[in-house]
Design an enzyme around this catalytic site. Sequence first.
Site, PDB file in Angstrom:
ATOM      1  N   HIS A  34      77.483  -7.648  63.920  1.00  0.00           N
ATOM      2  CA  HIS A  34      78.231  -7.501  65.176  1.00  0.00           C
ATOM      3  C   HIS A  34      78.891  -6.126  65.245  1.00  0.00           C
ATOM      4  CE1 HIS A  34      81.045  -8.958  68.421  1.00  0.00           C
ATOM      5  NE2 HIS A  34      81.823  -8.044  67.863  1.00  0.00           N
ATOM      6  N   GLU A  35      79.497  -5.706  64.149  1.00  0.00           N
ATOM      7  CA  GLU A  35      80.166  -4.401  64.144  1.00  0.00           C
ATOM      8  C   GLU A  35      79.161  -3.256  64.223  1.00  0.00           C
ATOM      9  OE1 GLU A  35      83.234  -4.276  64.689  1.00  0.00           O
ATOM     10  OE2 GLU A  35      83.395  -6.439  64.505  1.00  0.00           O
ATOM     11  N   HIS A  51      78.284  -2.614  67.736  1.00  0.00           N
ATOM     12  CA  HIS A  51      79.269  -1.775  68.427  1.00  0.00           C
ATOM     13  C   HIS A  51      78.988  -0.291  68.158  1.00  0.00           C
ATOM     14  CE1 HIS A  51      81.894  -4.628  70.289  1.00  0.00           C
ATOM     15  NE2 HIS A  51      82.225  -5.233  69.173  1.00  0.00           N
ATOM     16  N   GLU A  84      81.863  -7.694  73.945  1.00  0.00           N
ATOM     17  CA  GLU A  84      81.773  -8.617  72.819  1.00  0.00           C
ATOM     18  C   GLU A  84      80.554  -9.523  72.946  1.00  0.00           C
ATOM     19  OE1 GLU A  84      83.639  -8.405  70.111  1.00  0.00           O
ATOM     20  OE2 GLU A  84      84.498  -6.658  71.104  1.00  0.00           O
TER      21      GLU A  84
END
Length: 627
Positions: A179-180, A183, A268
């Site tokens: 997930h990071e 980003h 998100e």
Amino acid sequence: MDFFKAQDEARRNTKLLVLLFGLAVFCLLVLTNLLLLITLGFLSTEQSQLLFSPSAPNWWSALPWPIMGSTSLGILLLIGIVVALKRAELRQGGQVVAKALGGTRLDHQIADPKQRMLLNVVEEMAIAAGVPVPPVYLMPEAGINAFAAGYAPADAVIGITEGCLQQLNRDQLQGVIAHEFSHILNGDMRMNIRLIALLQGILFIGHAGYYLLRSGGRTAAAISIGSSRSKNSNGGGIFALALGLMVLGYLGSFFGNLIKAAVSRQREFLADASAVQFTRNPQGIAGALKAIGAVGSRGSRVKHPNADEMSHLFFGEAISRWTSLFATHPPLAERIKRIDPAWLGQFPQAAEPEAANFTDNSNKNGDTSNTDAATASGNNPVQQMLAAIPALLLHSSRHAPTAPALVCACLIQPEHLARQMHFVKELGSATLLADVDRLYDQVSQLTPRQKLQLLQLVIPALKQQTAQQFLYLQQLVEALVNCDGQQDLLEWSLMCWLEHCVSTQFDTDQIYRGDRASRLSQVEAAALALLSVCTRLVAEPDAQQQAWQAGLSALGLPANTMEPAADLVHLKMLLPQLIQTAPMLKKQLWQMVQAAILADEKVSQDEGLLADALALLLEVPKPDLLR
């Protein structure tokens, strides 16, 4: 997932952010002017009456424009200074954010198996995402949370809480890290850092009122009460001004949290979807979100004082909110349902980690062995790639003392062995020479693509050097590369790689903070030079022409466009122009590269190596067909 489109949306969100910031500043300017005029007695009785009667015919001309203009200019100047100071503080990239949140940098010297597992997972996700392996910071927080910070992949860092290590199993941790990384690739980090700086400017007015109340407001009020000439004293006005500024500060906080919520929530959902794409395992990130829900309201909380201003960086909601209007993240249940539509809405009773999954199959040096890494997650291609690299080389890539030796060993050529070893001894040290000699036999067995993958792992260790040590390494690398008077593709890739990914640690001017070109015409010469290099790697003359035409077609340029006389040295000078391009233009450039390489429907070793290098340097995700 179209990461280029996602990055373009992030740029548009940044423009929205600036617009919202401007509106917030304008509102605060009007209210602050009104407060100053009333509390400090700048208005006459007649002007005070007119102020609240905008329908009066002479209302506009009756306002004290010189005072209001000076006040507005002063406020704008102060806000600008605050924003500039905050941006200067954040100029060094992601490491500043990580330290501001209490993070401690990890390396593979640690004995804790969970922390070693974390570092191995970060390496795997970096390779899967095609970005430099970032440094990792651990925060002493019980909540399950993480963040990515930086201006670009080259200066990014990953931060993660102790709670993640204690309460998540390996698959769940991998989902959080993926997930990071999304980003990082989606372009969210740069927007998030700018958001921190801009919001600091909005909140400044409230801070000014607070300090005025503490330092001057009480004293002024006491003077006003105790003075025999209290009617002429403006102490009460100053006291009222301080209180008014504090109220405006709360209003600024309202605007700030609203802006954060407006630009953060949808990003998100996108990052969750990207994490599933990276890991091919929706249950990993879904399980991490369920673990947060199982703990309850404290599931993802971060207690550090700086968590509030950086709450939009995190994986989960880091700060308690009195209303969901200001939430920087969507509701947990909604995020889980999008990933796992079959979920029935029940969180587990306890977030106990599976102890067996904490075992990361590490050898005595704390590194994943070439046998165990392949079996850790079945047929994971990244772990299979790592399994093909000898454990000694993996260990050396992860430790600062031996990382420079590994870089040098990758550049040693059998036909120039004696001369290059002499350079290592003269420009380096006897210890470095011994390490290079110890590593060379195993490094020489690797293919050029494996060497580049190994060098991708070495970035965090190289960033632990001092600026002087890195300068010496650059000089040594240049001597080794120029030993035979020419550069091959691996040597070129390594030199560009060091300059692009490691220099940012020591020279903040090297950090890429914004796009400088959005149209092909602005970088056409550099794009054609890149296409020329791609086509010249194809051996057959007919295939070269076919690749050239395929690349031109991807760029939308005429078929009769002349090919420039470009080589790797020339391309290295033009590379910054190509890196600093807007997402959709970079997508077009990458489509050009793919079209040229795949024109003959096969990928040679040199073409594969060039694709690997360009994906890393241009910071684009590489498709499976080029892997």
